[in-house]
Design a protein around this motif. Structure first.
Motif, short mmCIF file in Angstrom:
data_model
loop_
_atom_site.label_atom_id
_atom_site.label_comp_id
_atom_site.label_asym_id
_atom_site.label_seq_id
_atom_site.Cartn_x
_atom_site.Cartn_y
_atom_site.Cartn_z
N SER A 75 53.73 -60.38 10.01
CA SER A 75 52.76 -59.60 9.37
C SER A 75 51.56 -60.09 8.86
O SER A 75 50.48 -59.74 8.92
CB SER A 75 53.46 -58.79 8.23
OG SER A 75 52.43 -57.78 7.56
N ARG A 76 51.76 -61.44 8.10
CA ARG A 76 50.81 -62.13 7.64
C ARG A 76 49.81 -62.75 8.95
O ARG A 76 48.50 -62.67 8.75
CB ARG A 76 51.36 -63.36 6.82
CG ARG A 76 50.19 -64.19 6.35
CD ARG A 76 50.83 -65.42 5.55
NE ARG A 76 49.85 -66.24 4.96
CZ ARG A 76 49.26 -65.99 3.87
NH1 ARG A 76 49.21 -64.96 3.24
NH2 ARG A 76 48.22 -67.15 3.44
N ALA A 77 50.36 -63.25 10.02
CA ALA A 77 49.56 -63.80 10.91
C ALA A 77 48.90 -62.43 11.57
O ALA A 77 47.51 -62.86 11.67
CB ALA A 77 50.47 -64.33 12.16
N ALA A 78 49.16 -61.49 11.60
CA ALA A 78 48.56 -60.07 12.40
C ALA A 78 47.46 -59.90 11.24
O ALA A 78 46.41 -59.63 11.69
CB ALA A 78 49.47 -59.16 12.61
N GLY A 79 47.75 -59.97 10.18
CA GLY A 79 46.58 -59.62 9.05
C GLY A 79 45.52 -60.42 8.98
O GLY A 79 44.39 -59.99 8.73
N LEU A 80 45.66 -61.70 9.05
CA LEU A 80 44.74 -62.84 8.96
C LEU A 80 43.91 -62.69 10.10
O LEU A 80 42.72 -62.65 10.34
CB LEU A 80 45.56 -64.06 8.89
CG LEU A 80 46.15 -64.43 7.55
CD1 LEU A 80 46.89 -65.89 7.78
CD2 LEU A 80 44.84 -64.63 6.31
N ARG A 81 44.37 -62.30 11.35
CA ARG A 81 43.52 -62.19 12.70
C ARG A 81 42.89 -60.78 12.62
O ARG A 81 41.68 -60.90 12.80
CB ARG A 81 44.59 -62.01 13.62
CG ARG A 81 45.26 -63.42 14.22
CD ARG A 81 45.77 -63.14 15.64
NE ARG A 81 46.85 -62.07 15.70
CZ ARG A 81 48.15 -62.12 15.71
NH1 ARG A 81 48.48 -63.61 15.19
NH2 ARG A 81 49.10 -61.33 15.71
N GLY A 82 43.45 -59.77 11.96
CA GLY A 82 42.55 -58.69 11.84
C GLY A 82 42.00 -58.49 10.55
O GLY A 82 41.01 -57.47 10.41
N GLY A 83 42.07 -59.39 9.72
CA GLY A 83 41.36 -59.18 8.23
C GLY A 83 41.97 -57.82 7.75
O GLY A 83 41.19 -57.30 6.67
N THR A 84 43.12 -57.42 7.69
CA THR A 84 43.34 -56.13 6.95
C THR A 84 45.08 -56.40 6.34
O THR A 84 45.36 -55.46 5.69
CB THR A 84 43.90 -55.17 8.18
OG1 THR A 84 44.86 -55.80 9.29
CG2 THR A 84 42.76 -54.91 9.06
N ALA A 85 45.21 -57.61 6.03
CA ALA A 85 46.42 -57.94 5.41
C ALA A 85 46.43 -57.29 3.91
O ALA A 85 45.29 -57.32 3.26
CB ALA A 85 46.95 -59.30 5.34
N ARG A 86 47.43 -56.49 3.27
CA ARG A 86 47.20 -56.17 2.18
C ARG A 86 48.71 -55.86 1.46
O ARG A 86 49.80 -55.87 2.31
CB ARG A 86 46.33 -54.98 1.61
CG ARG A 86 46.95 -53.76 2.67
CD ARG A 86 46.15 -52.55 2.14
NE ARG A 86 46.30 -51.35 2.89
CZ ARG A 86 46.25 -50.09 2.61
NH1 ARG A 86 45.52 -49.95 1.49
NH2 ARG A 86 46.66 -49.20 3.33
N HIS A 87 48.91 -55.51 0.40
CA HIS A 87 50.22 -55.30 -0.20
C HIS A 87 50.68 -53.98 0.51
O HIS A 87 49.87 -53.04 0.61
CB HIS A 87 50.04 -55.02 -1.74
CG HIS A 87 51.39 -54.32 -2.41
ND1 HIS A 87 52.55 -55.16 -2.47
CD2 HIS A 87 51.64 -53.27 -2.90
CE1 HIS A 87 53.42 -54.53 -3.03
NE2 HIS A 87 52.89 -53.28 -3.42
N GLY A 88 51.93 -54.35 0.89
CA GLY A 88 52.55 -53.29 1.63
C GLY A 88 52.39 -53.32 3.02
O GLY A 88 53.05 -52.55 3.99
N GLY A 89 51.33 -53.92 3.67
CA GLY A 89 51.10 -54.01 4.93
C GLY A 89 50.29 -52.99 5.64
O GLY A 89 50.14 -51.82 4.82
#
Length: 222
Positions: free
Chosen positions: A161-175
């Motif tokens: 989830s962290r890797a996907a969020g960093l790629r998309g710039g959308t990581a946040r609490h709860g995903g």
């Protein structure tokens, strides 16, 4: 992402700038102090007992941990802890999967079991044993044979989830909210503010409504 190192008794030996900023302590206030200086009273003592048992057996461990900042705010992390020469290394980052919501409820049930027995002496041990049973039953209900199986599945999910969020710039609490996720869960996520390090903190209104824990006992549950 931030890290700290301790000796074998949990006394802080080093930490990076992110740890200092998120905890709210100056570095010289942290060095030489037990790591449970940031322990939140909502955390089950049984979690820390398991952590110390596994580390002293020479094995790495990972867990969701709710920490207490110097100003009374709290922040959740995924903590990856491993034995290091003469001590331990803890690497921590922001949770970003729906697993955290389940763990929050589980920890509350575990802590309730501990408080029902008491937090001192033999009563504390009985309470932690009761919390361990709550944990084992919850993991079995989710299809996990034991904590280790859950732990590595959790780490895999959080890292993905962290890797996907960093790629998309959308990581946040709860995903990202999955299809069919409850509106209540999304509302809880929206009600939280995020620190510059990405750690979850209450809004000002939530802080005002909560008890302040700055003077809470700092027991590590061991």
């Amino acid at each position: 992402m931030f890290f700290s190192t301790t000796d074998r008794k949990g006394v802080i030996r080093s930490g990076n700038e992110v740890f200092v900023r998120v905890s709210g302590y100056a570095l010289d206030e942290l060095l030489g102090q037990p790591h449970n200086i940031i322990r939140h009273p909502d955390m089950p003592r049984a979690v820390f007992r398991k952590l110390w048992q596994q580390l002293h057996d020479g094995r790495a461990i990972a867990a969701y941990v709710k920490n207490l900042a110097r100003d009374g705010c709290y922040y959740w992390v995924v903590a990856l802890i491993t034995p290091l020469d003469g001590g331990f290394l803890s690497i921590r980052f922001k949770p970003s999967t729906p697993l955290l919501a389940k763990v929050e409820k589980l920890y509350a049930a575990m802590r309730a079991a501990e408080r029902a027995h008491g937090d001192k002496g033999g009563q504390a041990r009985a309470g932690m044993d009761a919390a361990d049973r709550v944990l084992a039953e919850a993991l079995a209900a989710e299809g996990f044979a034991d904590y280790d199986h859950f732990m590595w599945a959790m780490v895999h999910a959080e890292m993905k989830s962290r890797a996907a969020g960093l790629r998309g710039g959308t990581a946040r609490h709860g995903g990202a909210t999955p299809a069919g996720a409850s509106a209540a869960s999304e509302a809880r996520t929206s009600s939280m503010s995020t620190s510059s390090a990405g750690m979850v903190r209450p809004t000002r209104a939530q802080i005002a409504a909560r008890h302040r824990f700055a003077g809470a006992p700092r027991s590590d549950g061991s």
